[in-house]
Scaffold this motif. Sequence first.
Motif: not given
Length: 140
Positions: A22-24, A43-46, A137-138
């Motif tokens: 969860l810290a991420a 942080n989870s965008i892929a 941004p990617r």
Amino acid sequence: MKAKRILPLLLLLLFALSSACLAAEDMQFVDADGATGYYVDVNSIAYSTVSEGENENAVSYEVVNARVAVVKANMNRRFVYLMQFNRSKGTYQILASKVQKYDTKEVVETRDAPNPPLPYSATSPMHTIVDFIYEQPRPN
């Protein structure tokens, strides 16, 4: 065909592992409708590409996976979804989900079975979420 079977399993594993860290998590506010707020974990965008069809009839689409949270303050609930968006087709798919008590983050329910893709309209919160994701941004 094998990639279509393996990809959801890999995404579920990613969701399970990322929920343990969860810290991420970096949930960014996207929009609200009354007591309901919409957030995306940037942080989870892929991004990836999927293909439909065989050989010369195959069509490829870019899809984006992200963790999305829907907070319903009046219910003290946070719904966290691992979702896949296909901007070209205007669809979203919930790959996995969990329901938490918002104040304590206690998990009330989990679901690991993907739902079928559903369309979204230009006025839906999903459209706003997709626009927000594509504004980020990617990574290089």
